[in-house]
Scaffold this active site. Structure first.
Site, PDB file in Angstrom:
ATOM      1  N   PHE A 138       0.991  -0.670  -0.074  1.00 49.21           N
ATOM      2  CA  PHE A 138       0.149  -0.007   0.159  1.00 49.21           C
ATOM      3  C   PHE A 138       0.855   1.303   0.241  1.00 49.21           C
ATOM      4  CE2 PHE A 138      -2.466   3.838   1.586  1.00 49.21           C
ATOM      5  CZ  PHE A 138      -3.845   4.170   0.590  1.00 49.21           C
ATOM      6  N   ASP A 223       9.492   3.067   1.461  1.00 48.91           N
ATOM      7  CA  ASP A 223       8.153   3.358   2.228  1.00 48.91           C
ATOM      8  C   ASP A 223       7.862   3.304   3.516  1.00 48.91           C
ATOM      9  OD1 ASP A 223       5.400   3.992   3.123  1.00 48.91           O
ATOM     10  OD2 ASP A 223       4.303   3.231   1.213  1.00 48.91           O
ATOM     11  N   LYS A 252       3.065   9.522   8.367  1.00 49.37           N
ATOM     12  CA  LYS A 252       2.310   9.561   9.430  1.00 49.37           C
ATOM     13  C   LYS A 252       2.588   9.416  11.011  1.00 49.37           C
ATOM     14  CE  LYS A 252      -0.763   5.744   7.794  1.00 49.37           C
ATOM     15  NZ  LYS A 252      -0.920   5.413   6.297  1.00 49.37           N
TER      16      LYS A 252
HETATM   17  C1  LIG Z   1      -0.770   5.759   4.920  1.00 52.40           C
HETATM   18  C2  LIG Z   1      -0.023   5.435   4.431  1.00 52.40           C
HETATM   19  C3  LIG Z   1       0.825   5.981   2.385  1.00 52.40           C
HETATM   20  C4  LIG Z   1      -0.487   7.345   2.536  1.00 52.40           C
HETATM   21  O1  LIG Z   1      -0.783   7.736   3.479  1.00 52.40           O
HETATM   22  P1  LIG Z   1      -1.352   9.046   3.346  1.00 52.40           P
HETATM   23  O2  LIG Z   1      -1.005  10.568   4.470  1.00 52.40           O
HETATM   24  O3  LIG Z   1      -2.772   8.795   3.669  1.00 52.40           O
HETATM   25  O4  LIG Z   1      -1.402  10.009   1.628  1.00 52.40           O
HETATM   26  C5  LIG Z   1       1.483   5.320   2.465  1.00 52.40           C
HETATM   27  N1  LIG Z   1       2.117   4.191   2.159  1.00 52.40           N
HETATM   28  C6  LIG Z   1       2.103   3.664   3.337  1.00 52.40           C
HETATM   29  C7  LIG Z   1       2.954   2.278   3.746  1.00 52.40           C
HETATM   30  C8  LIG Z   1       1.187   4.352   4.455  1.00 52.40           C
HETATM   31  O5  LIG Z   1       0.622   3.328   5.674  1.00 52.40           O
END
Ligand SMILES: *Cc1c(COP(=O)(O)O)cnc(C)c1O
Length: 400
Positions: A138, A223, A252
């Site tokens: 994701f 990520d 986050k």
């Molecule tokens: C939450 C998340 C995103 C997206 O972040 P947003 O601030 O919602 O755009 C991307 N990659 C990972 C692994 C995430 O947990």
């Protein structure tokens, strides 16, 4: 009209919201509109790193709000420089770009991959732009993020996706070895897959990816938007694997609940970006950076990376005991540090509802996950209270 009716009428219905109206928070607790108190093991999905309304954070944000909020990036501000320096001290020699969300941070990584690929191809645009990602990944909801997220529920209705993404099997190096070829610019990976239910990479996989990327001249992009920022008991999750990526996406947890994202680019690649090649109006405002600096101060003073490791093992040991006690309801525990999931492939959603009724909020995730993502300053008492609620819920609830 009550709040839920107001949402139904006026807010786009893109979320399946839990019927809970949260009105205030303090540390690891939140209160609903009826004044009921909950232990918060969601924390805005691993976002409120130092819990709700930490006094240091409130003080820093209030003072900055009264001084200077936003200037745009045409000018210099002290907070952005200071925060960049502190993040580079953690990540290693390189540079930082500030944005406003995780998806935007990943967009930056994908743009970095394009610049790198173009350089490898002797300046020719579009020849070498493939980004290899993992199945079940994701990476966000923008077109770049969606294109890197091979999930029907994310992509459905929005195709065609961006060109040039391929997907290997997570934790299967040979599958990535096949996909990384002469058209590849980068590999983009979550060291621990978050949304799909907290599945950690194995050390062999992460180290193998590092070696593969180095050998073939492609970038390794991490990520760490969910798993990073101290949650695993290391500042960056990659550290736990002994792996140095070429760029890291953060978001986050970075500003303790204030909207912010960032990406770090390792030194030899940082200069691929030049004036005019990327930008954002809001990224790195003095206010967002004040929030993020307060988070780092509290993390360092209260030794929260260490606390995440300690509380993570208390929580995970307690959960493992419950798995042994309730084998019919539970399948296991996944994760590292305070990035944890209790796995119940049959009952995870019902369990989350039952936990909430008993005063603990948790987040669902893929593959049967009940994600438990407390603040990094959660106390041992609070961890035991959460375990008691989970135990009591499992002993009484009819989940089937
Ligand atoms: C939450 C998340 C995103 C997206 O972040 P947003 O601030 O919602 O755009 C991307 N990659 C990972 C692994 C995430 O947990």
């Amino acid at each position: 009209m009550n709040i839920q009716e107001q949402f139904a009428q006026f807010v786009l219905s893109t979320y399946a919201r839990t019927p809970l109206v949260i009105t205030r928070g303090k540390g690891s607790r939140v209160w609903d509109a009826e004044g009921r108190c909950y232990l918060d093991f969601v924390q805005g999905i691993a976002t409120n790193t130092i819990g709700h309304c930490h006094p240091r954070w409130v003080q820093a944000v209030s003072a900055q709000a009264a001084t200077l909020v936003h200037t745009c990036n045409l000018y210099y501000t002290a907070n952005q420089g200071m925060l960049a320096q502190r993040l580079v001290e953690k990540a290693g020699p390189g540079k930082i770009f500030f944005c406003n969300s995780g998806a935007e941070a990943n967009e930056g990584l994908i743009k970095l991959a394009r610049l790198h690929g173009q350089k490898l191809a002797g300046g020719s645009e579009g020849q070498r732009h493939k980004v290899v990602c993992a199945q079940n990944a994701f990476h966000g909801r923008t077109f770049g993020g969606m294109s890197a997220t091979p999930q029907e529920k994310v992509q459905h209705g929005f195709r065609p996706m961006l060109d040039g993404f391929a997907f290997g099997e997570f934790n299967k190096l040979s599958s990535f070895e096949k996909l990384v070829d002469d058209s590849t610019a980068a590999v983009l990976i979550e060291p621990i897959q978050g949304e799909s239910g907290i599945t950690p990479a194995t050390a062999e996989f992460m180290q193998g990816l590092r070696k593969l990327c180095t050998e073939r001249g492609v970038l390794l992009l991490a990520d760490e938007i969910q798993c990073g920022y101290g949650r695993t008991g290391r500042f960056f999750a990659c550290e736990g694997y002994g792996v140095k990526p070429d760029a890291i996406a953060m978001a986050k947890g970075i500003a303790g609940g204030f909207p912010m994202g960032a990406f770090w680019v390792a030194e030899p690649y940082a200069d691929l970006f030049q004036p005019g090649s990327h930008g954002t109006t809001f990224g790195g405002t003095p206010l967002a950076c004040a929030a993020a600096l307060a988070v780092l101060d509290v993390m360092e003073e209260e030794r929260l990376v260490e606390n995440a490791a300690k509380m993570g093992s208390v929580l995970s040991d307690g959960l493992k005991d419950l798995v042994a006690k309730y084998p019919d309801k539970l399948d296991g525990v996944r994760g590292i540090g305070l990035h944890l999931a209790l796995v119940s492939s049959k009952y995870n959603l019902k369990l989350i509802d039952a936990l909430r009724a008993n005063g603990l909020i948790a987040v669902p995730g893929g593959n049967g996950a009940v994600r438990l993502l407390p603040a990094l300053n959660v106390s041992e008492d609070e961890v035991h209270q959460a375990l008691d609620i989970i135990g009591k819920t499992l002993s009484s609830a009819k989940l089937a």
